[in-house]
Design a protein around this motif. Structure first.
Motif, PDB file in Angstrom:
ATOM      1  N   SER A 127       0.781  -1.131  -0.023  1.00 19.80           N
ATOM      2  CA  SER A 127      -0.159  -0.010  -0.081  1.00 19.80           C
ATOM      3  C   SER A 127       0.829   1.199  -0.011  1.00 19.80           C
ATOM      4  CB  SER A 127      -0.981  -0.087   1.230  1.00 19.80           C
ATOM      5  OG  SER A 127      -0.297   0.159   2.400  1.00 19.80           O
ATOM      6  N   LEU A 160     -13.504   5.076   3.396  1.00 24.26           N
ATOM      7  CA  LEU A 160     -13.440   3.766   2.570  1.00 24.26           C
ATOM      8  C   LEU A 160     -12.901   2.696   3.314  1.00 24.26           C
ATOM      9  CD1 LEU A 160     -14.154   2.413  -0.096  1.00 24.26           C
ATOM     10  CD2 LEU A 160     -12.073   3.091  -0.911  1.00 24.26           C
ATOM     11  N   ARG A 161     -11.652   3.267   3.972  1.00 24.42           N
ATOM     12  CA  ARG A 161     -10.868   2.353   4.753  1.00 24.42           C
ATOM     13  C   ARG A 161     -11.714   1.879   6.085  1.00 24.42           C
ATOM     14  NH1 ARG A 161      -5.232   4.592   5.688  1.00 24.42           N
ATOM     15  NH2 ARG A 161      -6.263   5.773   7.154  1.00 24.42           N
ATOM     16  N   THR A 162     -12.384   2.629   6.414  1.00 31.88           N
ATOM     17  CA  THR A 162     -13.009   2.524   7.847  1.00 31.88           C
ATOM     18  C   THR A 162     -14.247   1.397   7.442  1.00 31.88           C
ATOM     19  OG1 THR A 162     -12.646   4.468   8.827  1.00 31.88           O
ATOM     20  CG2 THR A 162     -14.331   3.299   9.706  1.00 31.88           C
ATOM     21  N   THR A 164     -14.654  -0.525   4.973  1.00 30.97           N
ATOM     22  CA  THR A 164     -14.170  -1.820   4.547  1.00 30.97           C
ATOM     23  C   THR A 164     -13.799  -2.650   5.748  1.00 30.97           C
ATOM     24  OG1 THR A 164     -13.335  -1.080   2.397  1.00 30.97           O
ATOM     25  CG2 THR A 164     -12.477  -3.127   3.182  1.00 30.97           C
ATOM     26  N   PHE A 165     -12.804  -1.830   6.592  1.00 29.98           N
ATOM     27  CA  PHE A 165     -12.401  -2.782   7.917  1.00 29.98           C
ATOM     28  C   PHE A 165     -13.634  -3.160   8.839  1.00 29.98           C
ATOM     29  CE2 PHE A 165     -10.966  -2.644  12.310  1.00 29.98           C
ATOM     30  CZ  PHE A 165      -9.889  -3.526  12.226  1.00 29.98           C
ATOM     31  N   SER A 167     -16.742  -3.587   8.000  1.00 36.32           N
ATOM     32  CA  SER A 167     -17.702  -4.558   7.260  1.00 36.32           C
ATOM     33  C   SER A 167     -17.365  -6.107   7.542  1.00 36.32           C
ATOM     34  CB  SER A 167     -17.833  -4.342   5.754  1.00 36.32           C
ATOM     35  OG  SER A 167     -18.481  -2.920   5.585  1.00 36.32           O
ATOM     36  N   ALA A 179      -8.818  -8.048   7.617  1.00 34.30           N
ATOM     37  CA  ALA A 179      -9.561  -6.881   7.422  1.00 34.30           C
ATOM     38  C   ALA A 179      -8.917  -5.623   7.188  1.00 34.30           C
ATOM     39  CB  ALA A 179     -10.914  -6.670   8.426  1.00 34.30           C
ATOM     40  N   ALA A 183      -8.314  -3.243   3.681  1.00 31.51           N
ATOM     41  CA  ALA A 183      -8.822  -2.021   3.740  1.00 31.51           C
ATOM     42  C   ALA A 183      -7.704  -1.118   3.587  1.00 31.51           C
ATOM     43  CB  ALA A 183      -9.270  -1.572   5.269  1.00 31.51           C
ATOM     44  N   GLN A 184      -6.374  -1.357   3.845  1.00 28.06           N
ATOM     45  CA  GLN A 184      -5.206  -0.762   3.439  1.00 28.06           C
ATOM     46  C   GLN A 184      -4.868  -0.605   2.035  1.00 28.06           C
ATOM     47  OE1 GLN A 184      -4.216   1.084   6.690  1.00 28.06           O
ATOM     48  NE2 GLN A 184      -2.419   0.874   5.598  1.00 28.06           N
ATOM     49  N   ILE A 186      -7.092  -1.306  -0.522  1.00 29.71           N
ATOM     50  CA  ILE A 186      -8.111  -0.789  -1.229  1.00 29.71           C
ATOM     51  C   ILE A 186      -8.245   0.844  -1.081  1.00 29.71           C
ATOM     52  CG2 ILE A 186     -10.803  -0.258  -1.162  1.00 29.71           C
ATOM     53  CD1 ILE A 186     -11.170  -3.211  -0.319  1.00 29.71           C
ATOM     54  N   ALA A 187      -7.770   1.382   0.220  1.00 30.64           N
ATOM     55  CA  ALA A 187      -7.637   2.799   0.356  1.00 30.64           C
ATOM     56  C   ALA A 187      -6.369   3.424  -0.521  1.00 30.64           C
ATOM     57  CB  ALA A 187      -7.451   3.304   1.933  1.00 30.64           C
TER      58      ALA A 187
END
Length: 553
Positions: A127, A160-162, A164-165, A167, A179, A183-184, A186-187
């Motif tokens: 990332s 977005l990161r929050t 995803t994590f 969820s 997770a 999340a890292q 994707i962000a």
């Protein structure tokens, strides 16, 4: 017309403060959620172990190159800047590989045995590389004052990161590290691609706008082409070697300045993240204790993160544009010198006042804040002591942030290199003091060691500022001294709230809170009374901006 750096810096600071408040509120709620679902041990792995690795990588790459290349952007050869910034990719790859190997094979087996820990480590490394692929675009956005773009994209990235994590761990709490890694990644992908997408469309709109303005008649009646100040005409020009360049491939001065910041970056990393290094590479605290320390640390550093850091970032950009590194103040533009001096003094006044307020009210209201956040589990003696100690650290951090910001923004390469030895000494003292204090006092020792660190750095920066202004009659350091009426109200507030905490907490929490609100209002009014000139200046700047926006509409 030259850009208004003061106006842009103030706007950037205000937007950043709002953004940081939002981010810290999200983190604040997220930590409470994670504690209840996955426990303090996994928080220790994610927020201490893995985020330390991310901090190491980005400090030595992104922050180092960004600081150097934001210096005097109006005179940049952008082809050379872009070429230099893309060196962060191979540098980041090497640092990421080394860090990943250390984090996987040299740390204790307790965290490496956790499910998906390996995936979490490499997701951090990848990332960081992905994020640096858009570093040239990010720096151009800062240099050309795309203030709102940065805030919007970072806000979406955090959200977005929050999402995803959360969820993933709602349904699978045991997969928290999976997770975290997803999340890292994707962000990072979103943050990089969104910068390129935005400037692709911006350049496209710019070309259409230039076509509309293309025909402007000159004195002899011929067509005249109106050039834009924005130097990039294609998204490909953000890649190395694509922008037209008649000079050398790299700028020698920028390269030298980057090297200076790279050397300082490693030392500053130890100074700013020293407690995480000790926690990560020594057995002094368990992972659960590290997680609890991190929760309280995040709570205690709210003011530092969502107020002081945005102010420092905007101030650094402002001072790099207004003050020349290679010239003494007596030989610089008098108007710029006078304005930057006033800004520096006002900054000292504001951040010192905030730090003192946090210190005074934090002593009496730490138990109440921890009770509201985590219930009785966080209301014990150790968390309260940690948070109270953090309040002292916030005061020192507020002063250090601006003094060090001005030093790094205005010192030349030779001075920065000379400072490296001093920072090495400070690093050794900091790590030694932290280790000794932790052995003697437990987790609170990390905060005490950090206070020693901040104190040494403040002294060093103040000596630099005092020497720089010795050739003038200006005294910006006077802003560090609080005014008498404000100081008196702070002392009274400290006594009243201490008595309230002793007599009314925990049985009458609302009454204790109400007394604190009254005393806080008195302190704020006293500050406003003694700093009316600063408030008038801020109001005038806000009205000028508002009137300018209305005229454009």
């Amino acid at each position: 017309m030259a850009p208004n750096f003061l106006k842009s810096s103030l706007e950037n600071a205000s937007f950043n403060i709002v953004f940081q408040i939002m981010c810290r509120c999200i983190t604040f709620l997220l930590n409470a959620f994670v504690v209840r679902h996955v426990g303090a041990k996994l928080i220790g792995i994610m927020n201490v172990r893995l985020l330390l690795m991310e901090s190491v990588i980005l400090m030595l790459t992104k922050e180092t190159f960004t600081k150097a290349c934001l210096t005097n952007t109006s005179e940049h050869n952008w082809a050379q800047v872009v070429n230099l910034l893309w060196l962060t990719i191979p540098l980041c790859s090497i640092i990421s590989f080394v860090c990943g190997y250390v984090w996987l094979f040299f740390l204790s087996a307790d965290e490496t045995s956790q499910l998906y820990y390996t995936f979490g480590v490499w997701s951090i490394a990848i990332s960081c590389i992905i994020e640096l692929m858009s570093l040239a675009v990010q720096l151009v956005a800062s240099a050309f004052l795309f203030v709102r773009l940065k805030i919007i994209l970072e806000s979406i990235m955090i959200a977005l990161r929050t999402v995803t994590f959360v969820s993933i761990i709602v349904f699978n709490p045991e997969n928290a590290l999976l997770a975290f890694g997803i999340a890292q990644l994707i962000a990072a992908v979103f943050y990089t691609t969104s910068h390129y997408v935005y400037f692709y469309h911006y350049i496209k709109r710019l070309k259409r706008h230039k076509l509309k303005r293309r025909l402007s008649m000159s004195d002899d009646g011929t067509e005249e082409y109106v050039e834009s100040e924005f130097p990039f005409l294609s998204i490909k020009e953000f890649l190395p070697g694509q922008l037209k360049n008649h000079d050398t491939y790299f700028n020698k001065n920028l390269s030298s300045l980057t090297w200076s910041f790279l050397m300082q970056g490693g030392l500053k990393q130890i100074l700013t993240e020293g407690e995480r290094y000790i926690m990560t590479f020594s057995p002094l605290l368990t992972l659960a204790e590290q997680g609890m320390y991190d929760v309280v640390n995040n709570l205690g550093s709210l003011a530092a993160r969502f107020i002081f850091r945005p102010i420092e970032e905007s101030s650094y950009f402002y001072f790099t544009q207004m003050v020349e590194r290679s010239q003494p103040l007596s030989r610089q533009n008098p108007a710029k010198m006078y304005e930057s001096t006033n800004v520096l003094r006002y900054l000292f006044t504001v951040v010192t006042s905030i730090g003192l307020i946090v210190l005074v009210f934090g002593q009496s209201y730490s138990p109440l804040l921890l009770w509201l956040y985590g219930g009785d589990a966080l209301s014990s003696t150790l968390p309260v002591l940690l948070l109270r100690a953090h309040c002292l650290a916030v005061l020192l951090l507020s002063v250090n942030g601006i003094t060090e910001c001005y030093t790094h923004a205005t010192a030349d390469s030779a001075t920065l290199n000379k400072n490296n030895f001093i920072m090495i000494c400070e690093s050794i003292v900091f790590l030694g003091a932290s280790y000794i204090f932790v052995v003697l006092f437990g987790p609170v020792g990390f905060i005490l060691g950090n206070c020693v660190n901040m104190g040494l750095r403040i002294i060093h920066s103040i000596l630099f500022i005092n020497k720089r202004y010795s050739v003038t009659n200006e005294q910006p350091l006077a802003g560090l001294v609080p005014k008498p009426f404000f100081s008196t109200c702070l002392i009274v507030a400290a006594l009243v709230t201490s008595c309230s905490q002793a007599y009314y907490f925990p049985d009458k929490k609302f009454l204790h809170f109400f007394i604190g609100v009254i005393m806080f209002m008195i302190v704020v009014i006293s500050w406003a009374y003694e700093n009316s000139d600063l408030l008038k200046l801020g109001l005038n700047k806000w009205l000028e901006k508002r009137n300018g926006d209305v005229k454009r509409d």
